[in-house]
Motif scaffolding. Structure first.
Motif, PDB file in Angstrom:
ATOM      1  N   GLU A  87      -3.509   5.855  -1.197  1.00 47.19           N
ATOM      2  CA  GLU A  87      -4.128   6.328  -0.160  1.00 47.19           C
ATOM      3  C   GLU A  87      -3.579   7.666   0.285  1.00 47.19           C
ATOM      4  N   PHE A  88      -4.431   8.826   0.272  1.00 50.16           N
ATOM      5  CA  PHE A  88      -4.083  10.258   0.892  1.00 50.16           C
ATOM      6  C   PHE A  88      -4.185  10.154   2.499  1.00 50.16           C
ATOM      7  N   TRP A  89      -3.023  10.434   3.022  1.00 52.67           N
ATOM      8  CA  TRP A  89      -2.723  10.165   4.492  1.00 52.67           C
ATOM      9  C   TRP A  89      -1.858  11.548   4.946  1.00 52.67           C
ATOM     10  N   PRO A  90      -2.550  12.532   4.924  1.00 53.07           N
ATOM     11  CA  PRO A  90      -1.675  13.843   5.184  1.00 53.07           C
ATOM     12  C   PRO A  90      -0.989  13.758   6.421  1.00 53.07           C
ATOM     13  N   GLU A 149      -5.283  11.797  15.816  1.00 55.60           N
ATOM     14  CA  GLU A 149      -5.976  10.731  16.417  1.00 55.60           C
ATOM     15  C   GLU A 149      -6.566   9.870  15.398  1.00 55.60           C
ATOM     16  N   LYS A 150      -7.315  10.731  14.430  1.00 60.04           N
ATOM     17  CA  LYS A 150      -8.119  10.066  13.372  1.00 60.04           C
ATOM     18  C   LYS A 150      -6.838   9.477  12.094  1.00 60.04           C
ATOM     19  N   LEU A 151      -5.696  10.308  12.051  1.00 60.88           N
ATOM     20  CA  LEU A 151      -4.883   9.699  10.992  1.00 60.88           C
ATOM     21  C   LEU A 151      -4.314   8.626  11.562  1.00 60.88           C
ATOM     22  N   LEU A 152      -3.916   8.496  12.832  1.00 57.50           N
ATOM     23  CA  LEU A 152      -3.438   7.102  13.400  1.00 57.50           C
ATOM     24  C   LEU A 152      -4.339   6.042  13.250  1.00 57.50           C
ATOM     25  N   ASN A 153      -5.488   6.521  13.763  1.00 60.79           N
ATOM     26  CA  ASN A 153      -6.384   5.267  13.675  1.00 60.79           C
ATOM     27  C   ASN A 153      -6.648   4.629  12.329  1.00 60.79           C
ATOM     28  N   ARG A 154      -6.320   5.547  11.363  1.00 60.39           N
ATOM     29  CA  ARG A 154      -6.709   5.123   9.973  1.00 60.39           C
ATOM     30  C   ARG A 154      -5.302   4.059   9.761  1.00 60.39           C
ATOM     31  N   MET A 155      -4.343   4.322  10.096  1.00 62.84           N
ATOM     32  CA  MET A 155      -3.199   3.552   9.889  1.00 62.84           C
ATOM     33  C   MET A 155      -3.077   2.296  10.692  1.00 62.84           C
ATOM     34  N   PHE A 211      -5.967   0.631  11.101  1.00 65.38           N
ATOM     35  CA  PHE A 211      -6.861  -0.256  10.223  1.00 65.38           C
ATOM     36  C   PHE A 211      -5.951  -1.196   9.251  1.00 65.38           C
ATOM     37  N   TRP A 212      -4.944  -0.693   8.839  1.00 63.01           N
ATOM     38  CA  TRP A 212      -4.077  -1.192   7.815  1.00 63.01           C
ATOM     39  C   TRP A 212      -3.135  -2.387   8.831  1.00 63.01           C
ATOM     40  N   PHE A 213      -2.706  -2.106   9.871  1.00 67.61           N
ATOM     41  CA  PHE A 213      -1.819  -2.769  10.621  1.00 67.61           C
ATOM     42  C   PHE A 213      -2.601  -3.806  11.110  1.00 67.61           C
ATOM     43  N   ASN A 214      -3.863  -3.811  11.501  1.00 65.81           N
ATOM     44  CA  ASN A 214      -4.678  -4.820  12.205  1.00 65.81           C
ATOM     45  C   ASN A 214      -5.681  -5.498  11.316  1.00 65.81           C
ATOM     46  N   ARG A 265       0.862  -1.180   0.092  1.00 61.84           N
ATOM     47  CA  ARG A 265       0.005  -0.103   0.115  1.00 61.84           C
ATOM     48  C   ARG A 265       0.796   1.315  -0.096  1.00 61.84           C
ATOM     49  N   ILE A 266       0.456   2.287  -0.520  1.00 59.56           N
ATOM     50  CA  ILE A 266       1.372   3.390  -0.755  1.00 59.56           C
ATOM     51  C   ILE A 266       0.443   4.651  -0.192  1.00 59.56           C
ATOM     52  N   PHE A 267       0.985   5.190   0.829  1.00 54.81           N
ATOM     53  CA  PHE A 267       0.278   6.334   1.357  1.00 54.81           C
ATOM     54  C   PHE A 267       1.063   7.676   0.769  1.00 54.81           C
TER      55      PHE A 267
END
Length: 403
Positions: free
Chosen positions: A194-197, A392-398, A400-403, A171-173
């Motif tokens: 995926e856009f992950w600012p 917090e929202k951005l870290l939670n999004r990551m 998702f991919w780790f888990n 995956r490419i952020f």
């Protein structure tokens, strides 16, 4: 059992990059984090005091395990910079073969150079684990603009390396929304990107300047503008000398406070001296990132500046989030994506990259605006940051991919 993240980042603590905070947050969330990085030498071009080939090659920072592989310091020339990039890849190649480090995922934090991603890709392939790539600088476009390489054979070879990395990343952020189109044009499917600012560290907050004394920045009747960060060719700071000349002719009391180091700093100092506007410039040594909000609090506006180029016009520099989070009026001298953000936020004034007339006019408009108007810009900046770049929202999004 803790999930293990292996981070590949050529630059890491004590070098000041956002990946430092990301890794510390992952540790707080319960991950076991190991960082493969180089011997710190950015941006000065020489090893930091206390570090070297035989010094502090292993270290712990906020629970993060740091392993430093050998590399040649970046120095002051293009040749040394290329050797710096190459040496990290060579060291990383041997490390990826012989290491006993175990991980569940690889996360590559790609600021230039993209070459640093190769050890991570190789390790992930050997261990048959997911490889996540975070792109904050586009290659080969960045090489052509920043390094000035025009040889098409070299650029084609770099392009082939970039494609190799993209295709082997699960995956490419991207730190900029515009990067998605640029990467997909290289044959990478859209649903893989995926856009992950980026977000700003917690210490980037508005500070009441009544409680702050910064001796480096005079508090007088000059309008203080601050630029803090790397002073390189990519930042396009030569526009400041041209803008200063125009402001000088109008008798405007403007001061540019330039905080930081970089390969272009000496050149910039010479340019402002030759133009007779050195009294409008205040060069301040590199400061810890945690002090920058204090410096901003005693200034009237902050500056985000980039050179004119196609790749920079689709880049959203990390400085953007820092400035927004500090709740300070923003002046932009850059094209494209950064203008879109600041205009949407209603947080300041924008001019195109290299446009000294436009920048000078915006500075005069900012300086002549009422205190109430500048306070509105500051509040708009903070609100936009909290809405669009919530940590917090951005870290939670990551997660998702780790888990």
């Amino acid at each position: 059992m803790k999930k293990k993240i292996l981070v590949i980042a050529q630059y890491f603590f004590p070098e000041q990059f956002r990946i430092n905070d990301i890794c510390a947050e992952w540790v707080k969330k319960g991950y076991e984090v190991t960082v493969i990085t180089g011997i710190p030498n950015y941006p000065q071009g020489k090893y930091y005091k206390g570090y070297g080939i035989f010094k502090k090659r292993k270290e712990t920072y906020y629970g993060i395990n740091i392993i430093r592989i050998p590399l040649i310091p970046r120095g002051k020339s293009s040749i040394m910079l290329m050797l710096n990039y190459l040496s990290f890849v060579i060291s990383g190649f041997f490390w990826s073969i012989f290491t006993r480090v175990k991980a569940d995922y690889v996360f590559i934090y790609e600021v230039s150079p993209m070459t640093q991603a190769l050890p991570g890709v190789w390790y992930a392939k050997r261990k048959k684990i997911p490889c996540y790539l975070y792109v904050t600088d586009l290659w080969p476009e960045n090489v052509e603009i920043v390094a000035g390489i025009k040889n098409q054979r070299i650029l084609k070879s770099i392009g082939m390396m970039v494609d190799y990395i993209y295709k082997r990343s699960n995956r490419i952020f991207t730190s900029s929304e515009s990067f998605i189109e640029a990467i997909s044009e290289r044959g990478i499917e859209n649903n893989k990107i995926e856009f992950w600012p980026q977000y700003a560290e917690d210490f980037y907050v508005p500070i009441n300047n009544k409680n702050v004394v910064i001796n480096e920045i005079p508090q007088d009747d000059y309008f203080n503008i601050i630029f803090a960060g790397n002073i390189g060719v990519a930042q396009g700071l030569d526009v400041l000398a041209a803008a200063a000349l125009k402001l000088k002719a109008l008798g405007a009391k403007i001061r540019f406070n330039i905080v930081g180091e970089g390969r272009y700093k000496e050149t910039l100092i010479n340019i402002v001296e030759q133009n007779g506007v050195d009294y409008m410039f205040n060069f301040i040594d590199k400061q810890p990132s945690s002090r920058i909000p204090e410096f901003m609090s005693v200034c009237d506006a902050t500056l985000i500046c980039l050179s004119r180029s196609k790749v920079f016009s689709i880049t959203l520099p990390a400085k953007t989030q820092s400035c927004l989070a500090c709740g300070i009026p923003i002046l932009v001298s850059a094209d494209g994506e950064i203008q879109k953000v600041i205009k949407e936020a209603e947080a300041g004034f924008c001019s195109n990259a290299g446009d000294a007339d436009g920048l000078a006019e915006n500075i005069l408009n900012m300086a002549s605006s009422t205190k109430h108007d500048r306070e509105d810009m500051a509040q708009n900046a903070l609100h936009y940051y909290q809405t669009h770049f919530n940590k917090e929202k951005l870290l939670n999004r990551m997660d998702f991919w780790f888990n």
